[in-house]
Enzyme design. Structure first.
Site, short mmCIF file in Angstrom:
data_model
loop_
_atom_site.label_atom_id
_atom_site.label_comp_id
_atom_site.label_asym_id
_atom_site.label_seq_id
_atom_site.Cartn_x
_atom_site.Cartn_y
_atom_site.Cartn_z
CD GLU A 87 -3.19 -0.79 2.04
OE1 GLU A 87 -2.96 -0.05 3.30
OE2 GLU A 87 -4.09 -1.52 1.82
CD GLU A 130 -3.91 -5.91 2.95
OE1 GLU A 130 -4.75 -5.20 3.53
OE2 GLU A 130 -2.86 -5.26 3.22
O1 AHR Z 1 -4.99 -5.88 6.96
C1 AHR Z 1 -5.20 -4.67 7.74
C2 AHR Z 1 -4.29 -3.66 7.07
O2 AHR Z 1 -5.37 -3.12 6.02
C3 AHR Z 1 -2.95 -3.92 6.33
O3 AHR Z 1 -2.10 -3.88 7.25
C4 AHR Z 1 -2.99 -2.87 5.41
O4 AHR Z 1 -2.37 -3.24 4.37
C5 AHR Z 1 -4.45 -2.48 5.09
O5 AHR Z 1 -4.43 -1.35 5.21
#
Ligand code: AHR
Length: 514
Positions: free
Chosen positions: A182, A301
């Site tokens: 990210e 994610e």
């Molecule tokens: O999954 C929780 C968080 O969400 C992770 O660390 C990050 O990559 C995202 O913002």
């Protein structure tokens, strides 16, 4: 099971699937997970040497057992935001010599008792492939390349020999590598403008692939649609490192912020739009470069997450963070994420349910045991789609009004495995009305029903420690008419809202019902 509802005329939902309408193979890695050093995911989750459930090495055997049966194809590690200030060397060597550090992302204390070797041991135990992220926030390409040397190169060079000295002779040969996490987010340690990150990522990928040309790299794309850089970040980054990368990462977390179930259950439409944005961008970049190289999407994610949004560890070890309790409606949104990945099988090659244990997770762990949350079920019910051929069904369904516009009440995908088994998966989005489902399967040859399950109930139902099996799939009654070999027809009554999966297997020409 749902409360008795006022008798309303059911919707009519028709699904047509033809064996020749193929989208592409569903990469098994679309069913992957994510484990971050965050909250109680690692410590008090998968790893707890003091627990009576721990094996000789400190892994929670009951958690390992649950993860084995969930079968994530890959597990992404160690972060997440955590990775952007992580020094991987902190997590190797004798545990008693490892440093205790303040952890930047979640304001926690990291003991480093669990590190790279322990993670590889976890992957061995659960039968998953590791997917590693390197720090491109506070560290850079050189450190990333050293990590690759440590994990993937044979003995005989300085860093690979450190691994041998720490008890592991054979390289692990980790295949998939995330070039940071990210990096488009201002919250990220080491966040920089797209062009700066792009150069960092390009150098890291080139160094890493130079050392091990068999690896695949994942560059950070847009972590959320609401940043002003949405997709433009990806364009700048990919224009710079197209040839060095194999996947662009994107993330999405969904939430029922307004308590509007009907609109929340329309989330699948937006997930499809998210992916179509990537299809357009990747097609444009490839065409413009006149490139033969393909870059795919790693949706590394995804989940529902909205109840606790500003986690703060208060500088404690393994503080409980983001331990969301998931409901049926959350599970139905998760089913739609998986539908979107299957439908876009030609585009999405990796997807990681974030996360796996305790932190926004399908499994919650207490000292005495493990609770399977509602969101685990769509993943489990659809897991057999990994490796199968995705087909393009036609869905004819009425629409329902939502804040996202008028949306079909039914969402369906279908796959066919190499063994001839066919899975049809349907989400009925309407929370207030059942549906008469009719599925026509064409040109598969004779099929017979193997299994049929439905996940349903009140949208706010959740599994709890007191009622751990409130939201679990139950057998679904399906009538099968196997007519002429070329056409099989199914009929079922679906409760609204629900997620149903029907599995069929090749058979002689029979007629039957179940
Ligand atoms: O999954 C929780 C968080 O969400 C992770 O660390 C990050 O990559 C995202 O913002």
């Amino acid at each position: 099971m749902p409360e008795a509802r006022p008798a309303t005329e059911p919707h009519r939902v028709r699904v047509g699937v033809h064996a020749d309408h193929r989208v592409g193979r569903v990469d098994d890695r679309v069913f992957s997970g994510f484990l971050e050093h965050m909250g109680r995911a690692v410590y008090g989750g998968v790893f707890d040497p003091g627990s009576p459930h721990a094996d000789g090495q400190g892994y929670r055997s009951d958690v390992v057992e649950e993860l084995r049966s969930l079968r994530p194809a890959m597990v992404r590690y160690p972060g997440g935001n955590f990775v952007s200030a992580y020094r991987w060397r902190d997590g190797i060597g004798p545990p008693e010599t490892r440093p205790r550090r303040p952890e930047f992302a979640w304001r926690s204390i990291e003991t480093n008792r669990f590190g790279l070797h322990e993670f590889m041991g976890l992957c061995d135990r659960i039968g998953s492939e590791p997917m590693l992220a390197v720090n491109l926030g506070t560290a850079g390409p050189a450190e990333a390349a050293e990590l690759l040397e440590y994990t993937n190169l044979p003995p005989g060079t300085a860093v690979a020999d450190e691994r041998v000295a720490h008890g592991r002779r054979d390289p692990w040969r980790v295949r998939v590598w995330c070039l940071g996490n990210e990096m488009d987010g201002p919250w990220q340690a080491g966040h920089v403008p797209a062009a700066t990150y792009a150069e960092r990522a390009r150098v890291a990928a080139a160094l890493m692939k130079g050392l091990d040309p068999t690896i695949e790299t994942v560059v950070c794309g847009s972590s959320t649609w609401w940043l002003p850089t949405w997709l433009d970040w990806d364009r700048i980054v990919l224009e710079h490192c197209w040839d060095e990368v194999d996947y662009v990462a994107t993330h999405r977390y969904s939430g029922n912020h307004d308590g509007d179930t009907r609109s929340f259950l329309a989330e699948g439409v937006v997930i499809d739009e998210h992916l179509e944005g990537y299809r357009g961008l990747l097609g444009y970049l490839r065409a413009r470069r006149r490139s033969r190289h393909l870059v795919h999407v790693a949706f590394d994610e995804w989940n529902v997450w909205y109840r606790e949004t500003n986690p703060d560890g208060g500088w404690r070890e393994a503080p409980p963070l983001l331990e969301e309790v998931y409901t049926l409606e959350d599970a139905l949104v998760c089913a739609q994420y998986l539908h979107a990945f299957i439908r876009h099988a030609d585009l999405v090659r990796i997807a990681c349910l974030a996360q796996l244990v305790n932190v926004i997770a399908p499994l919650l762990v207490r000292p005495e045991g493990v609770l399977t949350q509602a969101i685990a079920w769509p993943f489990r019910m659809l897991r057999a789609a990994g490796g199968a051929e995705a087909l393009r069904p036609v869905v004819v369904a009425p629409e329902m009004a939502t804040r996202r516009g008028d949306v079909p009440v039914g969402d369906a995908v279908a796959v066919r495995g190499d063994d001839g088994r066919v899975l049809v998966s349907i989400v009925l989005r309407d929370p207030d009305r059942d549906a008469e489902l009719q599925v026509a399967l064409e040109a598969f040859g004779p099929l017979r029903l193997a299994d049929a399950f439905v996940l349903t109930g009140d949208p706010r139902d959740a599994n709890t420690w007191e009622a751990p099996r409130r939201v679990v799939p139950r057998p679904l009654e399906v009538d099968v008419v196997s007519g002429p070999a070329e056409r099989t027809e199914l009929r079922a009554r679906l409760p609204g809202p629900s997620h149903a999966v029907v599995a069929l297997e090749p058979a002689g020409p029979t007629t039957g019902s179940r």
